[in-house]
Design a protein around this motif. Sequence first.
Motif, PDB file in Angstrom:
ATOM      1  N   LEU A 133     -38.637  74.387  -5.051  1.00  0.00           N
ATOM      2  CA  LEU A 133     -37.861  75.624  -5.040  1.00  0.00           C
ATOM      3  C   LEU A 133     -37.811  76.230  -6.436  1.00  0.00           C
ATOM      4  O   LEU A 133     -37.851  77.455  -6.593  1.00  0.00           O
ATOM      5  CB  LEU A 133     -36.446  75.339  -4.526  1.00  0.00           C
ATOM      6  N   ARG A 134     -37.740  75.386  -7.465  1.00  0.00           N
ATOM      7  CA  ARG A 134     -37.742  75.878  -8.846  1.00  0.00           C
ATOM      8  C   ARG A 134     -39.027  76.632  -9.143  1.00  0.00           C
ATOM      9  O   ARG A 134     -39.005  77.706  -9.756  1.00  0.00           O
ATOM     10  CB  ARG A 134     -37.581  74.706  -9.815  1.00  0.00           C
ATOM     11  N   HIS A 135     -40.169  76.083  -8.704  1.00  0.00           N
ATOM     12  CA  HIS A 135     -41.455  76.743  -8.934  1.00  0.00           C
ATOM     13  C   HIS A 135     -41.498  78.090  -8.222  1.00  0.00           C
ATOM     14  O   HIS A 135     -41.962  79.089  -8.790  1.00  0.00           O
ATOM     15  CB  HIS A 135     -42.588  75.847  -8.429  1.00  0.00           C
ATOM     16  N   VAL A 136     -41.020  78.127  -6.992  1.00  0.00           N
ATOM     17  CA  VAL A 136     -41.029  79.380  -6.228  1.00  0.00           C
ATOM     18  C   VAL A 136     -40.147  80.419  -6.905  1.00  0.00           C
ATOM     19  O   VAL A 136     -40.531  81.591  -7.044  1.00  0.00           O
ATOM     20  CB  VAL A 136     -40.555  79.133  -4.782  1.00  0.00           C
ATOM     21  N   MET A 137     -38.971  80.009  -7.345  1.00  0.00           N
ATOM     22  CA  MET A 137     -38.043  80.939  -7.995  1.00  0.00           C
ATOM     23  C   MET A 137     -38.632  81.510  -9.275  1.00  0.00           C
ATOM     24  O   MET A 137     -38.453  82.691  -9.586  1.00  0.00           O
ATOM     25  CB  MET A 137     -36.723  80.221  -8.295  1.00  0.00           C
ATOM     26  N   LYS A 138     -39.375  80.677 -10.011  1.00  0.00           N
ATOM     27  CA  LYS A 138     -39.871  81.094 -11.321  1.00  0.00           C
ATOM     28  C   LYS A 138     -41.231  81.767 -11.264  1.00  0.00           C
ATOM     29  O   LYS A 138     -41.468  82.769 -11.954  1.00  0.00           O
ATOM     30  CB  LYS A 138     -39.936  79.882 -12.247  1.00  0.00           C
ATOM     31  N   HIS A 139     -42.142  81.235 -10.445  1.00  0.00           N
ATOM     32  CA  HIS A 139     -43.525  81.704 -10.490  1.00  0.00           C
ATOM     33  C   HIS A 139     -43.950  82.535  -9.286  1.00  0.00           C
ATOM     34  O   HIS A 139     -44.958  83.239  -9.358  1.00  0.00           O
ATOM     35  CB  HIS A 139     -44.468  80.502 -10.615  1.00  0.00           C
TER      36      HIS A 139
ATOM     37  N   LEU B 201     -24.812  58.300   2.901  1.00  0.00           N
ATOM     38  CA  LEU B 201     -25.668  58.402   1.727  1.00  0.00           C
ATOM     39  C   LEU B 201     -25.292  59.604   0.876  1.00  0.00           C
ATOM     40  O   LEU B 201     -24.864  60.633   1.399  1.00  0.00           O
ATOM     41  CB  LEU B 201     -27.136  58.532   2.148  1.00  0.00           C
ATOM     42  N   MET B 202     -25.464  59.461  -0.434  1.00  0.00           N
ATOM     43  CA  MET B 202     -25.308  60.573  -1.364  1.00  0.00           C
ATOM     44  C   MET B 202     -26.609  60.731  -2.134  1.00  0.00           C
ATOM     45  O   MET B 202     -27.164  59.759  -2.638  1.00  0.00           O
ATOM     46  CB  MET B 202     -24.156  60.322  -2.341  1.00  0.00           C
ATOM     47  N   HIS B 203     -27.103  61.964  -2.230  1.00  0.00           N
ATOM     48  CA  HIS B 203     -28.363  62.221  -2.932  1.00  0.00           C
ATOM     49  C   HIS B 203     -28.203  62.016  -4.434  1.00  0.00           C
ATOM     50  O   HIS B 203     -29.020  61.368  -5.079  1.00  0.00           O
ATOM     51  CB  HIS B 203     -28.835  63.647  -2.636  1.00  0.00           C
ATOM     52  N   ARG B 204     -27.199  62.621  -5.026  1.00  0.00           N
ATOM     53  CA  ARG B 204     -26.816  62.487  -6.433  1.00  0.00           C
ATOM     54  C   ARG B 204     -27.761  63.166  -7.425  1.00  0.00           C
ATOM     55  O   ARG B 204     -27.533  63.102  -8.634  1.00  0.00           O
ATOM     56  CB  ARG B 204     -26.658  61.011  -6.831  1.00  0.00           C
ATOM     57  N   ASP B 205     -28.807  63.816  -6.945  1.00  0.00           N
ATOM     58  CA  ASP B 205     -29.707  64.511  -7.875  1.00  0.00           C
ATOM     59  C   ASP B 205     -30.290  65.752  -7.209  1.00  0.00           C
ATOM     60  O   ASP B 205     -31.461  66.064  -7.377  1.00  0.00           O
ATOM     61  CB  ASP B 205     -30.827  63.567  -8.317  1.00  0.00           C
ATOM     62  N   LEU B 206     -29.450  66.443  -6.446  1.00  0.00           N
ATOM     63  CA  LEU B 206     -29.926  67.601  -5.699  1.00  0.00           C
ATOM     64  C   LEU B 206     -29.960  68.828  -6.606  1.00  0.00           C
ATOM     65  O   LEU B 206     -28.936  69.255  -7.133  1.00  0.00           O
ATOM     66  CB  LEU B 206     -29.017  67.853  -4.495  1.00  0.00           C
ATOM     67  N   LYS B 207     -31.156  69.371  -6.791  1.00  0.00           N
ATOM     68  CA  LYS B 207     -31.382  70.512  -7.666  1.00  0.00           C
ATOM     69  C   LYS B 207     -32.675  71.190  -7.222  1.00  0.00           C
ATOM     70  O   LYS B 207     -33.432  70.621  -6.418  1.00  0.00           O
ATOM     71  CB  LYS B 207     -31.482  70.053  -9.121  1.00  0.00           C
TER      72      LYS B 207
END
Length: 239
Positions: A135-141, A172-178
């Motif tokens: 999602l970061r790549h899509v948002m940026k590029h 369960l907890m993901h703890r690194d969702l970004k």
Amino acid sequence: MGWSTSTPQRVGVAALDDAVMGTPATRKNQRTAATNGDSSSPASSGRFQRLEVLGAGTFGVVYRARDRRTGEIVAVKCLRASDGAGDAERYLSDFASEVSALEACSGHPSIVQPRASGQLDSGAFLAMEFVGPTLRHVMKHVRFGRRHTELEVRLLMRQLLAGERRMNRLGLMHRDLKPENVLVDSHESLKICDLGLSCSMADGRPTLTLLGHGDIACQKSSSDPQITTSVSTHGLSAS
């Protein structure tokens, strides 16, 4: 797992690659066996045809590959436990946690689906459905920084919250969702990935960890009775 997008330089996974992807000799033997009507082969011996490198880190590489059994395009994460590396044991532990969490969440459309996994003398591997960029790549590029509309945000958050809810119901907890740990497929649907830091709320492990993301991140023990799965959901909505 902290994979970078750079081309790997001497990451030391050649032996593991050969075990998972197969050497030319093993691939020749497999073709001969198939010709003779024997389609059986070890799950970790040349099952996948390497297509390209997706990312690399200190302890391994992620490939886009083709499953020779099904023809499906998959992402294969190869992790090598480097001798003498102090973090190797932690990486292997995170890797095992990711496999367990993915198997527990199998079948949910908002969480990446596992295909195969295994441990070898030289490390471990995990094959997953191939989804697409982060999602970061899509948002940026792809969107070039263009903001999502309110309707788009609602649709995206609905998918992420559905995946998070599935994990929470399993304790369960993901703890690194970004954004870096969310993949976008060709239909612009989202799938949560990289569950290596996930933990079970039933474990009660007195480990100090970082929960949340960005400005709201807070350090708490996973055994703290005040910490519930609602913390993870709040972190998702605020990140």
